[in-house]
Design a protein around this motif. Structure first.
Motif, mmCIF file in Angstrom:
data_model
loop_
_atom_site.group_PDB
_atom_site.id
_atom_site.type_symbol
_atom_site.label_atom_id
_atom_site.label_comp_id
_atom_site.label_asym_id
_atom_site.label_seq_id
_atom_site.Cartn_x
_atom_site.Cartn_y
_atom_site.Cartn_z
ATOM 1 N N ASN A 29 54.678 21.898 -25.444
ATOM 2 C CA ASN A 29 55.207 22.963 -24.590
ATOM 3 C C ASN A 29 56.352 22.514 -23.687
ATOM 4 O O ASN A 29 56.869 23.304 -22.896
ATOM 5 N N SER A 30 56.762 21.258 -23.806
ATOM 6 C CA SER A 30 57.752 20.715 -22.876
ATOM 7 C C SER A 30 59.121 21.384 -22.995
ATOM 8 O O SER A 30 59.747 21.708 -21.974
ATOM 9 N N LEU A 31 59.599 21.630 -24.222
ATOM 10 C CA LEU A 31 60.955 22.164 -24.396
ATOM 11 C C LEU A 31 61.159 23.536 -23.754
ATOM 12 O O LEU A 31 62.090 23.714 -22.962
ATOM 13 N N PRO A 32 60.304 24.542 -24.063
ATOM 14 C CA PRO A 32 60.523 25.844 -23.421
ATOM 15 C C PRO A 32 60.357 25.796 -21.905
ATOM 16 O O PRO A 32 61.052 26.507 -21.175
ATOM 17 N N LEU A 33 59.476 24.952 -21.415
ATOM 18 C CA LEU A 33 59.269 24.867 -19.967
ATOM 19 C C LEU A 33 60.438 24.178 -19.272
ATOM 20 O O LEU A 33 60.807 24.538 -18.145
ATOM 21 N N LEU A 34 61.034 23.203 -19.926
ATOM 22 C CA LEU A 34 62.216 22.559 -19.355
ATOM 23 C C LEU A 34 63.397 23.528 -19.317
ATOM 24 O O LEU A 34 64.189 23.526 -18.371
ATOM 25 N N VAL A 35 63.500 24.365 -20.361
ATOM 26 C CA VAL A 35 64.535 25.410 -20.371
ATOM 27 C C VAL A 35 64.295 26.385 -19.224
ATOM 28 O O VAL A 35 65.217 26.746 -18.476
ATOM 29 N N LEU A 36 63.028 26.813 -19.078
ATOM 30 C CA LEU A 36 62.673 27.739 -18.000
ATOM 31 C C LEU A 36 62.988 27.139 -16.631
ATOM 32 O O LEU A 36 63.558 27.810 -15.759
ATOM 33 N N LYS A 37 62.635 25.880 -16.450
ATOM 34 C CA LYS A 37 62.856 25.209 -15.164
ATOM 35 C C LYS A 37 64.350 25.103 -14.850
ATOM 36 O O LYS A 37 64.759 25.194 -13.689
ATOM 37 N N LYS A 38 65.170 24.922 -15.891
ATOM 38 C CA LYS A 38 66.613 24.832 -15.687
ATOM 39 C C LYS A 38 67.192 26.177 -15.272
ATOM 40 O O LYS A 38 68.091 26.266 -14.433
ATOM 41 N N LEU A 39 66.635 27.256 -15.868
ATOM 42 C CA LEU A 39 67.136 28.600 -15.571
ATOM 43 C C LEU A 39 66.575 29.162 -14.262
ATOM 44 O O LEU A 39 67.207 30.001 -13.621
ATOM 45 N N LYS A 40 65.375 28.702 -13.899
ATOM 46 C CA LYS A 40 64.714 29.228 -12.701
ATOM 47 C C LYS A 40 64.081 28.051 -11.966
ATOM 48 O O LYS A 40 62.930 27.688 -12.210
ATOM 49 N N LYS A 41 64.840 27.450 -11.075
ATOM 50 C CA LYS A 41 64.473 26.176 -10.474
ATOM 51 C C LYS A 41 63.222 26.238 -9.600
ATOM 52 O O LYS A 41 62.564 25.226 -9.381
ATOM 53 N N ASN A 42 62.880 27.427 -9.082
ATOM 54 C CA ASN A 42 61.737 27.510 -8.175
ATOM 55 C C ASN A 42 60.399 27.705 -8.888
ATOM 56 O O ASN A 42 59.372 27.927 -8.244
ATOM 57 N N VAL A 43 60.386 27.623 -10.220
ATOM 58 C CA VAL A 43 59.125 27.729 -10.964
ATOM 59 C C VAL A 43 58.236 26.530 -10.626
ATOM 60 O O VAL A 43 58.676 25.381 -10.695
ATOM 61 N N LYS A 44 56.987 26.807 -10.250
ATOM 62 C CA LYS A 44 56.029 25.745 -9.949
ATOM 63 C C LYS A 44 55.142 25.516 -11.171
ATOM 64 O O LYS A 44 54.360 26.397 -11.545
ATOM 65 N N ILE A 45 55.262 24.341 -11.768
ATOM 66 C CA ILE A 45 54.525 24.029 -12.995
ATOM 67 C C ILE A 45 53.399 23.043 -12.701
ATOM 68 O O ILE A 45 53.605 22.012 -12.053
ATOM 69 N N VAL A 46 52.202 23.392 -13.177
ATOM 70 C CA VAL A 46 51.071 22.458 -13.165
ATOM 71 C C VAL A 46 50.804 22.086 -14.614
ATOM 72 O O VAL A 46 50.503 22.946 -15.437
#
Length: 362
Positions: free
Chosen positions: A81-98
């Motif tokens: 799941n790393s690739l889509p989450l890294l894309v998401l984090k780049k587009l929306k920096k305030n996403v809090k991931i656990v």
């Protein structure tokens, strides 16, 4: 609080045990009043369906993360799941991931999984928190990735005591599963895959048979996997088919029945990525001590000579010796070991570990 639960393994009617611990974490969070929106994949045997499924799944992860408001994005399995989450984090920096890491996330089992490792490291660095199933795995994550992200321990959803507990109808269970009344059984439940130790167990059974030292001991083996053909061939070549009762895949209630039929549970894994080994705890909850490899997450809960027995990983000779050692114990010592096994498993019971997961998000 609203949580976006992401996992590429989630149980279905056709595969009820596939990623069942993910569903267990979902139930725990819901019981604490959290609102859960999940994006998950269920098991598929079709390569085309898998490919299409992952495409839709990855798109949902990014789009839902961008356009919905979540307090946390909670993901099981960092590698896939790393690739889509890294894309998401780049587009929306305030996403809090656990990020909840498991098994091959940190210790790839096959060369094809190695390519995900740089992305796993990036995801762990960008996560708000990391969850590992055991102290062993926490230490492994720190050693390998050198991350500064806070790490919490939560043992893979825990033991569901409503399913895994001691039962008094052993004779009826023997009859239901075609087991012989005057035989004592050792159990093994696992995928029949690389590193799971099925070959070590078969060699140990062969050694015991050659020695003719355990006349009324046989084995119950539950599982299927990519090495099923190799398993069948080795079992036939060793001439031990009559010593093994085979089941392919069983739902959790049936696994609980099997654990209640066996005297002890063999856990001969050689996987460095054995992050906890929940099957061992589930067997212990049913009164079956673990005879396991002295490695990985097993060391978090098996105490040699107290609630189980440990042997050197990869040694079929030592496994055979420990099986004999267990059956040479007098009845009182065996019962004491079984009680200690149940007691240790109770520490991992869902209600007892709930606060550990809830505190991560609160």
């Amino acid at each position: 609080m609203k949580i976006h639960l992401i996992a590429n393994m989630y149980p279905s009617k056709e595969a009820p045990s596939y990623g069942v611990f993910v569903k267990n974490t979902e139930k725990i969070l819901e019981s604490a009043g959290f609102e859960i929106d999940k994006t998950v994949l269920t098991k598929s045997n079709s390569k085309i369906n898998k490919l299409v499924g992952y495409g839709v799944y990855f798109s949902k992860i990014v789009l839902k993360g961008l356009f919905n408001r979540y307090d946390y994005t909670y993901v099981h399995y960092a590698a896939h799941n790393s690739l889509p989450l890294l894309v998401l984090k780049k587009l929306k920096k305030n996403v809090k991931i656990v990020t909840n890491v498991h098994g091959s996330d940190v210790v790839p089992e096959v060369p094809s999984q190695e390519k995900f490792q740089p992305y796993v490291k990036q995801l762990l660095e960008k996560s708000s928190k990391i969850i590992t199933p055991s102290q062993y795995y926490k230490d492994l994550v720190i050693e390998k990735y050198k991350v500064n992200t806070p790490i919490e321990i939560f043992p893979s959803g825990g033991v569901n005591k409503s399913v895994f507990h001691k039962k008094e109808n052993k004779r009826e269970l023997f009859k239901e599963y075609g087991l012989v009344d005057d035989v004592r059984y050792i159990g093994f439940v696992s995928r029949i895959d690389v590193g799971k130790g099925w070959d070590i167990l078969l060699d140990a059974i062969s050694l015991l048979k050659k020695e003719n030292s355990l006349h009324n001991v046989k084995f119950v083996i539950v599982g299927d996997g990519k090495q099923r053909d190799e398993f069948d061939k080795k079992m036939k070549d060793l001439g031990i088919e009559e010593d093994i009762k085979r089941f392919s895949l069983l739902p959790q209630p049936a696994l609980s029945d099997i654990y209640n039929c066996i005297e002890a549970f063999a856990f001969p894994t050689v996987r460095k990525g054995e992050s906890l080994g929940l099957v061992g705890l589930e067997a212990m909850a049913c009164g079956a001590p673990v005879i396991g490899s002295a490695m990985g997450g097993i060391l978090d809960y098996v105490e040699d000579g107290r609630n189980g027995l440990l042997f050197s990983p990869g040694s079929s000779e030592e496994l055979a010796m420990k099986i004999k050692e267990y059956f040479l114990l007098d009845e009182a010592d065996q019962e004491k070991m079984k009680k200690e096994a149940v007691s240790k498993a109770n520490e991992y019971e869902v209600e007892n570990i709930k606060p550990m997961l809830i505190s991560v998000f609160k």
